[in-house]
Design a protein around this motif. Structure first.
Motif, mmCIF file in Angstrom:
data_model
loop_
_atom_site.group_PDB
_atom_site.id
_atom_site.type_symbol
_atom_site.label_atom_id
_atom_site.label_comp_id
_atom_site.label_asym_id
_atom_site.label_seq_id
_atom_site.Cartn_x
_atom_site.Cartn_y
_atom_site.Cartn_z
ATOM 1 N N TYR A 1 32.819 42.688 34.680
ATOM 2 C CA TYR A 1 31.540 43.403 34.804
ATOM 3 C C TYR A 1 31.746 44.892 34.539
ATOM 4 C CZ TYR A 1 30.985 39.432 38.041
ATOM 5 O OH TYR A 1 30.984 38.203 38.631
ATOM 6 N N TYR B 1 27.869 41.821 31.758
ATOM 7 C CA TYR B 1 28.750 40.840 32.383
ATOM 8 C C TYR B 1 29.353 39.960 31.295
ATOM 9 C CZ TYR B 1 29.346 36.070 34.280
ATOM 10 O OH TYR B 1 29.788 34.809 34.568
ATOM 11 N N GLN C 1 31.802 36.523 30.526
ATOM 12 C CA GLN C 1 32.507 35.321 30.970
ATOM 13 C C GLN C 1 33.392 34.943 29.784
ATOM 14 O OE1 GLN C 1 34.114 33.109 33.362
ATOM 15 N NE2 GLN C 1 32.110 33.560 34.210
ATOM 16 N N SER D 1 36.400 39.069 38.388
ATOM 17 C CA SER D 1 36.500 38.025 39.408
ATOM 18 C C SER D 1 36.970 36.737 38.769
ATOM 19 C CB SER D 1 35.165 37.833 40.139
ATOM 20 O OG SER D 1 34.155 37.428 39.250
ATOM 21 N N PRO E 1 31.806 33.055 38.845
ATOM 22 C CA PRO E 1 31.831 33.831 40.093
ATOM 23 C C PRO E 1 30.648 33.611 41.019
ATOM 24 C CG PRO E 1 31.063 35.192 38.310
ATOM 25 C CD PRO E 1 31.341 33.833 37.704
ATOM 26 N N MET E 2 30.271 32.371 41.263
ATOM 27 C CA MET E 2 29.104 32.173 42.102
ATOM 28 C C MET E 2 29.384 32.536 43.548
ATOM 29 S SD MET E 2 27.014 31.545 39.950
ATOM 30 C CE MET E 2 25.703 31.468 41.140
ATOM 31 N N ASN E 3 30.573 32.214 44.021
ATOM 32 C CA ASN E 3 30.862 32.505 45.415
ATOM 33 C C ASN E 3 32.194 33.218 45.568
ATOM 34 O OD1 ASN E 3 28.675 31.600 47.094
ATOM 35 N ND2 ASN E 3 29.160 29.537 46.421
ATOM 36 N N THR E 4 32.462 34.098 44.641
ATOM 37 C CA THR E 4 33.719 34.828 44.700
ATOM 38 C C THR E 4 33.461 36.325 44.746
ATOM 39 O OG1 THR E 4 33.890 34.874 42.297
ATOM 40 C CG2 THR E 4 34.957 33.040 43.427
ATOM 41 N N GLU E 5 34.464 37.035 45.238
ATOM 42 C CA GLU E 5 34.330 38.478 45.333
ATOM 43 C C GLU E 5 34.717 39.119 44.018
ATOM 44 O OE1 GLU E 5 37.786 37.986 48.044
ATOM 45 O OE2 GLU E 5 38.072 40.101 47.540
ATOM 46 N N ALA E 6 34.265 40.335 43.824
ATOM 47 C CA ALA E 6 34.631 41.119 42.649
ATOM 48 C C ALA E 6 35.659 42.174 43.048
ATOM 49 C CB ALA E 6 33.394 41.781 42.053
#
Lengths: 113, 115
Positions: free
Chosen positions: B33, B48, B50, B95, B99-104
């Motif tokens: 990002y 962003y 991917q 991340s 990255p739906m439930n991950t930290e950056a």
């Protein structure tokens, strides 16, 4: 417009006191995260709370999430001078499956020794 | 590497010149990002990635801004014909995975000053 809005914008407390910061957001989310920033440079991840969780703890940090009110709070207990920093909430909206993380404007915390 | 690395850490440029900002994400992190932060403000999302593709570039403020990512690793943010309002700290984060439930994880940023 920003998804998250923190309240208050600035907070000044004495060492040993608790600090509470609030965050409100607008759209449904997958998760909400809190970050800390020192001196206007890199951010450090503090804690992540998922949309199906209501409370989470990490050391002196306690985060709550109320999805019905679209709000979250970050509590720092027994604050220290080293906690002085800016704190940001960030959300991952459900509509954006690509994973964009949207930040609020931040709360500037000052802990006086 | 151990963390997200950004270069340069500071850049002063004359109005109208082009600048390139570089980001080296954490090895293995597929999501990358770019954000911009003006003095005393929150973080403004720019783009962003991917892998090498950019599914969301909705935050790029004008066609003077572009970014690319090669080899699923290093990313470059280019600002053409810089303006004074481009002055800000540009932050990069990465991340792991989708990255739906991950930290950056953030780099230390590049402070850009346009004079």
């Amino acid at each position: 417009s920003q998804q998250g809005e923190e309240d208050p914008q600035a907070l000044s407390i004495q060492e040993g006191e608790n600090a509470t910061m609030n965050c409100s957001y607008k759209t449904s989310i997958n998760n909400l995260q809190w970050y800390r920033q020192n001196s206007g440079r890199g951010l450090v991840h503090l804690i992540l709370i998922r949309s199906n969780e209501r409370e989470k703890h990490s050391g002196r940090l306690r985060v709550t999430l109320d999805t019905s009110k679209k709000s979250s709070s970050l509590l720092i207990t027994a604050s220290r001078a080293a906690d002085t920093a800016s704190y940001f909430c960030a959300t991952r909206p459900i509509y954006n499956q690509g994973g964009k993380l949207i930040f609020g404007q931040g709360t500037e915390l000052s802990v006086k020794p | 590497g151990a963390g997200v690395s950004q270069s340069p850490s500071n850049k002063v440029t004359e109005k109208g010149k082009d600048v390139e900002l570089r980001c080296d994400p954490i090895s293995g992190h597929t999501a990358l990002y770019w954000y911009r932060q003006s003095l005393g403000q929150g973080l403004e999302f720019l783009i962003y990635f991917q892998g090498n593709s950019a599914p969301d570039k909705s935050g790029l403020p004008s066609d003077r801004f572009s970014a690319e990512r090669t080899g699923g690793s290093v990313s470059t943010l280019t600002i053409q014909r810089t303006q004074q309002e481009d002055s800000a700290v540009y932050l990069c984060a990465s991340s792991f995975g989708i990255p739906m439930n991950t930290e950056a994880f953030f780099g230390q940023g590049t402070r850009l000053t346009v004079v």
